[in-house]
Design a protein around this motif. Structure first.
Motif, PDB file in Angstrom:
ATOM      1  N   HIS A 158       1.055  -1.399  -0.184  1.00 47.76           N
ATOM      2  CA  HIS A 158       0.058  -0.161   0.144  1.00 47.76           C
ATOM      3  C   HIS A 158       0.805   1.224   0.038  1.00 47.76           C
ATOM      4  O   HIS A 158       0.491   2.387  -0.916  1.00 47.76           O
ATOM      5  N   ARG A 159       1.984   1.121   0.856  1.00 49.67           N
ATOM      6  CA  ARG A 159       2.901   2.637   0.803  1.00 49.67           C
ATOM      7  C   ARG A 159       3.456   2.318  -0.707  1.00 49.67           C
ATOM      8  O   ARG A 159       3.680   3.782  -0.937  1.00 49.67           O
ATOM      9  N   THR A 195      -2.188  -8.052  -2.955  1.00 46.91           N
ATOM     10  CA  THR A 195      -2.658  -6.815  -3.615  1.00 46.91           C
ATOM     11  C   THR A 195      -4.197  -7.035  -3.792  1.00 46.91           C
ATOM     12  O   THR A 195      -5.025  -6.250  -3.698  1.00 46.91           O
ATOM     13  N   GLU A 196      -4.433  -8.168  -4.149  1.00 45.18           N
ATOM     14  CA  GLU A 196      -6.039  -8.446  -4.309  1.00 45.18           C
ATOM     15  C   GLU A 196      -6.751  -8.367  -3.038  1.00 45.18           C
ATOM     16  O   GLU A 196      -7.872  -7.967  -2.878  1.00 45.18           O
ATOM     17  N   LEU A 203      -8.732  -0.735  -0.342  1.00 46.49           N
ATOM     18  CA  LEU A 203      -7.402  -0.177   0.034  1.00 46.49           C
ATOM     19  C   LEU A 203      -6.736  -0.074  -1.441  1.00 46.49           C
ATOM     20  O   LEU A 203      -5.623   0.684  -1.229  1.00 46.49           O
ATOM     21  N   ALA A 204      -7.112  -0.632  -2.437  1.00 43.61           N
ATOM     22  CA  ALA A 204      -6.529  -0.649  -3.767  1.00 43.61           C
ATOM     23  C   ALA A 204      -7.431  -0.906  -4.705  1.00 43.61           C
ATOM     24  O   ALA A 204      -8.576  -1.306  -4.543  1.00 43.61           O
ATOM     25  N   GLU A 205      -7.181  -0.205  -5.685  1.00 47.24           N
ATOM     26  CA  GLU A 205      -8.277  -0.552  -7.118  1.00 47.24           C
ATOM     27  C   GLU A 205      -7.411  -1.166  -8.188  1.00 47.24           C
ATOM     28  O   GLU A 205      -6.026  -0.918  -8.386  1.00 47.24           O
ATOM     29  N   VAL A 213      -3.016  -6.667 -15.427  1.00 52.94           N
ATOM     30  CA  VAL A 213      -3.794  -6.150 -14.465  1.00 52.94           C
ATOM     31  C   VAL A 213      -3.122  -4.899 -13.742  1.00 52.94           C
ATOM     32  O   VAL A 213      -1.899  -5.199 -13.388  1.00 52.94           O
ATOM     33  N   TYR A 214      -3.469  -3.753 -13.815  1.00 50.88           N
ATOM     34  CA  TYR A 214      -2.823  -2.809 -13.147  1.00 50.88           C
ATOM     35  C   TYR A 214      -3.439  -2.287 -11.619  1.00 50.88           C
ATOM     36  O   TYR A 214      -4.678  -2.389 -11.612  1.00 50.88           O
ATOM     37  N   TYR A 215      -2.633  -2.091 -10.578  1.00 52.64           N
ATOM     38  CA  TYR A 215      -3.251  -1.647  -9.395  1.00 52.64           C
ATOM     39  C   TYR A 215      -3.015  -0.142  -8.950  1.00 52.64           C
ATOM     40  O   TYR A 215      -1.859   0.342  -9.051  1.00 52.64           O
ATOM     41  N   THR A 216      -3.849   0.526  -8.297  1.00 51.70           N
ATOM     42  CA  THR A 216      -3.593   1.675  -7.579  1.00 51.70           C
ATOM     43  C   THR A 216      -3.938   1.846  -6.277  1.00 51.70           C
ATOM     44  O   THR A 216      -4.999   1.104  -5.953  1.00 51.70           O
ATOM     45  N   ALA A 217      -3.319   2.416  -5.340  1.00 52.21           N
ATOM     46  CA  ALA A 217      -3.726   2.755  -4.066  1.00 52.21           C
ATOM     47  C   ALA A 217      -4.896   3.654  -3.661  1.00 52.21           C
ATOM     48  O   ALA A 217      -4.991   4.522  -4.492  1.00 52.21           O
TER      49      ALA A 217
END
Length: 249
Positions: A158-159, A195-196, A203-205, A213-217
């Motif tokens: 998350h950080r 992350t999932e 807490l993430a998208e 697949v991309y992740y954003t906090a």
């Protein structure tokens, strides 16, 4: 050195050699003259000695031991014997000093070895002070302390995502964490699973573009930062790279 300087040096050396030869020759002549003069004096003394002995015998006939004239050979022999004795005495003194120094060094070495042996004997006694239970519990305590010091993986992810300006894939997140903490075991599959879980906790998208697949906090909503659920973290730690994640395939 130029060609003009060579004759000059030769002439200087020739003059020096000639002067030395003249000096040597003069010294030889002076010594010969002294020897001749001394020999003449010695011959006169010998004649006087014989005359005096005869006169004393004629006057009283006193039987007294008369010291015989000394020759050069005897004097040389006496001098050689004295020199040999002095050399022998010096050698004995040097040998005695060397022996004393060796004995002192041997005593110091023995003292050091004895101290080292005593210290080595005390160390096993200290090691025996710990009971078998304490020895068995020590590695477990170290492992627990090490885990307690580690920041939860969910918080690390998350950080990391919070500090990124663009969405990141699970592989990119894993590579960044490996670079930042090389002593921590982090795999791509473990990062993807964790992350999932962040996505499930809002807490993430996650955004899927084609097969990637991309992740954003996302910011925390009513939940203190750095306090993830213990049960989820324990499960995430048991994930392996062979565990399939349907949401990211």
């Amino acid at each position: 050195m130029s060609a003009q300087e060579i004759p000059t040096l030769k002439s200087q050396y020739a003059e020096k050699v000639a002067a030395d030869l003249d000096l040597n020759t003069g010294e030889q002549e002076r010594i010969r003259e002294e020897i001749a003069s001394l020999q003449g004096r010695l011959a006169g003394l010998e004649q006087d000695h014989a005359l005096l002995v005869g006169m004393r015998a004629a006057l009283g006939g006193i039987a007294t031991a008369v010291p015989a004239p000394r020759t050069g050979k005897k004097a040389a022999t006496t001098t050689t014997a004295t020199t040999t004795t002095a050399t022998t005495t010096t050698a004995k003194t040097t040998t005695a000093k060397t022996t004393t120094a060796k004995k002192a060094t041997a005593k110091k070495s023995t003292g050091r070895k004895t101290t080292a042996v005593k210290a080595a004997a005390k160390e096993p006694a200290k090691a025996k002070a710990a009971t078998p239970k304490e020895k068995a519990a020590a590695p477990k305590e170290k492992a627990v302390a090490s885990k307690e010091k580690q920041v939860p993986l969910t918080e690390l992810i998350h950080r990391h995502l919070s500090g990124q300006a663009e969405p990141k894939t699970a592989r990119e997140i894993a590579q960044a964490l490996k670079t930042a903490q090389p002593d921590r075991s982090v795999s791509d599959n473990l990062v993807r699973t964790t992350t999932e879980r962040l996505v499930a906790r809002s807490l993430a998208e996650r955004v899927k573009q084609g097969a990637t697949v991309y992740y954003t906090a996302l910011p925390h909503h009513g939940e203190a930062a750095g306090a993830p659920v213990a049960a989820e973290e324990a499960v995430a730690g048991k994930e392996t790279e062979n565990t399939p994640v349907p949401a990211t395939t």
